[in-house]
Structures are given as structure tokens and as C-alpha cells.
Design an enzyme around this catalytic site. Structure first.
Site, PDB file in Angstrom:
ATOM      1  N   SER A 166       0.866  -1.180   0.000  1.00  0.00           N
ATOM      2  CA  SER A 166       0.000   0.000   0.000  1.00  0.00           C
ATOM      3  C   SER A 166       0.900   1.226   0.000  1.00  0.00           C
ATOM      4  O   SER A 166       2.072   1.145   0.382  1.00  0.00           O
ATOM      5  CB  SER A 166      -0.886   0.009   1.254  1.00  0.00           C
ATOM      6  OG  SER A 166      -1.546   1.253   1.425  1.00  0.00           O
ATOM      7  N   TYR A 190      -2.619  -1.269  10.490  1.00  0.00           N
ATOM      8  CA  TYR A 190      -2.626  -1.552   9.053  1.00  0.00           C
ATOM      9  C   TYR A 190      -1.324  -1.072   8.420  1.00  0.00           C
ATOM     10  O   TYR A 190      -0.694  -1.790   7.634  1.00  0.00           O
ATOM     11  CB  TYR A 190      -3.819  -0.853   8.407  1.00  0.00           C
ATOM     12  CG  TYR A 190      -3.904  -1.010   6.908  1.00  0.00           C
ATOM     13  CD1 TYR A 190      -4.496  -2.133   6.341  1.00  0.00           C
ATOM     14  CD2 TYR A 190      -3.403  -0.024   6.055  1.00  0.00           C
ATOM     15  CE1 TYR A 190      -4.576  -2.278   4.964  1.00  0.00           C
ATOM     16  CE2 TYR A 190      -3.481  -0.161   4.677  1.00  0.00           C
ATOM     17  CZ  TYR A 190      -4.071  -1.287   4.137  1.00  0.00           C
ATOM     18  OH  TYR A 190      -4.145  -1.421   2.767  1.00  0.00           O
TER      19      TYR A 190
END
Length: 258
Positions: free
Chosen positions: A137, A150
Site C-alpha cells: 500500500s 494496518y
């Protein structure tokens, strides 16, 4: 390396970005296509098969948190087609209050899947080399205060991928490793986002981040398919707001050998 004639395994291939990438992959004349996912979607599998009837599509129910499930799924691929040429690790969740599950799916599961695949792909063992693309990401490159867990999992993916893409390993195994980093994309990860932040204090900055510009999963999926066709070993690729770019990480430290 190009996808034509290759055997492809996609972990998490029925999610939004994953499924859009799968549709693109099915236009590349791959030899066989294995989709591993925890939930079956027969309609989506049927739609993938319809894109190219010459490419056999297989679905495998897959629990990335379970080593036995991982081992069984990969053994089934080898039994059916003998070789794995391309592995995409695309499973992921955003739920910071559940630290263990976030890490088990986003990082530990990805590591275990990769480690299971490497001996099967290694040109010096059972394989013929190939490509592994791990999906991280942009929040594996920059901090994410509202989603620290995350973010930590994706930083882990980045560190793991960069480490195993060392030219020493690549020259021995013939396995290239690249990392794909989506920017903010319109997927269910954003649903009920207020319940997924790290702290109760995170809502103010989290909602601000959640209201930034995003991209469609179709654009991100197309970029991922493009990376699978052209990735270089050690490559890091960002898909953000409809643009695909390759990035070079900053080097902060290097060892000094005696």
C-alpha cells in the site's frame, strides 16, 4: 516476463482490486489461472472463465491464516499443472482494533504463502523461476496515523519484499519479487471506516484522510495487471489516482564490512 503461457496463482483474487486485476489477467492468454480466496463467488469465477475459455480457471477455498490450508492449496496447483510461474499476494484487511487478525492476514499470511511458493518456483528445485508480486500500500511507504496497525503490516510487507528481492536470491532462484502499492481506492476497506481506526482519537484525522481523492478499482486492477506483465526484480510500483509509477526508495543505511 510477460503473462502469456504462464501458470498464475492469485491470493485474494475475488476482492475489488484483485478481481479487476483478474479480469485483465484473463485477457493475457495465461496457461492456467488459480484463484485462492476465503469466500467463493461462483458468479465471478464463471465470469472470469468466460473472458477466455482457453484458459482454465480454478477456484480454491483458502485460509491465509492457516498453514495447512496454504500447503494444501499449493500442492493442488502443482498436482494439476506442475509449475507455478506467477504468484500474486493480494489478501488484506483494514481493522486496526483486531491487531492479531490484521497482522495474520496482511503480513504473516503473506510471508507464509511466499515461503511455501518459493521452493516450488525455484529453478534449482522444483520450479522454473518466475515472479512474485506482493500487494502492500502507499501506507507501506508513508505513515498512517489513523490506521497505525494496518500501516505497520504494510511496512512489513515492504521490508519483506525488498529483502527477498535481493539480487543474490534472484540469481540463485530465478524468482523476481516486486511490490505493488495501491493508493486510496474505492473498495469495501473504506466501509464503516470509523470502527476501524487505531484509537478513538483517530476519527478526526481518519475522516480527513478518508475524504481525500481516490481511484476506481478498475484503474488499480489494470495497473496491477500491467505490473505483472512488466515488473522488474525489486521494483516498487504505486497506483494512485489513475497513474502508475515506479519509485526508488531512499537508502538511509548501508553496512560497512570489515
Amino acid at each position: 516476463m510477460g503473462l502469456s503461457g504462464k501458470n498464475v496463482v492469485f491470493v485474494g483474487g475475488l476482492g475489488f482490486i484483485g478481481y479487476e486485476a483478474c479480469k485483465q489477467i484473463m485477457t493475457k492468454n495465461v496457461a492456467s489461472f488459480f484463484v485462492f480466496d476465503v469466500l467463493e463467488n461462483a458468479e465471478n469465477i464463471k465470469a472470469l472463465q468466460a473472458i477466455n475459455p482457453k484458459t482454465k480457471v480454478y477456484y480454491t477455498k483458502f485460509d491465509i491464516t492457516n498453514k495447512a490450508s496454504i500447503k494444501s492449496a499449493f500442492a493442488d496447483v502443482i498436482a494439476k499443472v506442475q509449475y507455478i510461474d506467477v504468484l500474486v499476494n493480494g489478501a488484506g484487511i483494514l481493522t486496526d482494533p483486531n491487531v492479531e487478525l490484521t497482522m495474520n492476514i496482511n503480513l504473516i499470511g503473506l510471508i507464509n504463502t511466499t515461503l511455501e511458493a518459493i521452493p516450488l518456483m525455484d529453478k534449482n528445485k522444483k520450479g522454473r523461476g518466475g515472479l512474485i508480486v506482493n500487494i502492500a500500500s502507499v501506507l507501506g511507504l508513508e505513515p498512517a496515523p489513523p490506521a497505525a496497525i494496518y500501516c505497520a503490516s504494510k511496512f512489513g510487507v515492504m521490508g519483506f519484499s525488498r529483502s527477498i528481492s535481493d539480487p543474490y536470491y534472484y540469481n540463485l532462484t530465478g524468482i523476481a519479487v516486486a511490490t505493488f502499492c495501491p493508493g486510496l481506492t474505492e473498495t469495501p476497506l473504506k466501509n464503516n471506516i470509523a470502527t476501524k481506526y487505531t484509537f478513538e482519537y483517530s476519527k478526526v484525522i481518519g475522516d480527513k484522510l478518508n475524504n481525500t481523492k481516490t481511484q476506481k478499482p478498475e484503474a488499480c486492477g489494470a495497473h496491477l495487471a500491467q505490473v505483472l506483465d512488466t515488473a522488474e526484480n525489486g521494483g516498487i510500483y504505486i497506483s494512485n489516482q489513475g497513474t502508475l509509477s515506479k519509485v526508488t526508495p531512499t537508502v538511509y543505511w548501508q553496512p560497512t564490512f570489515n
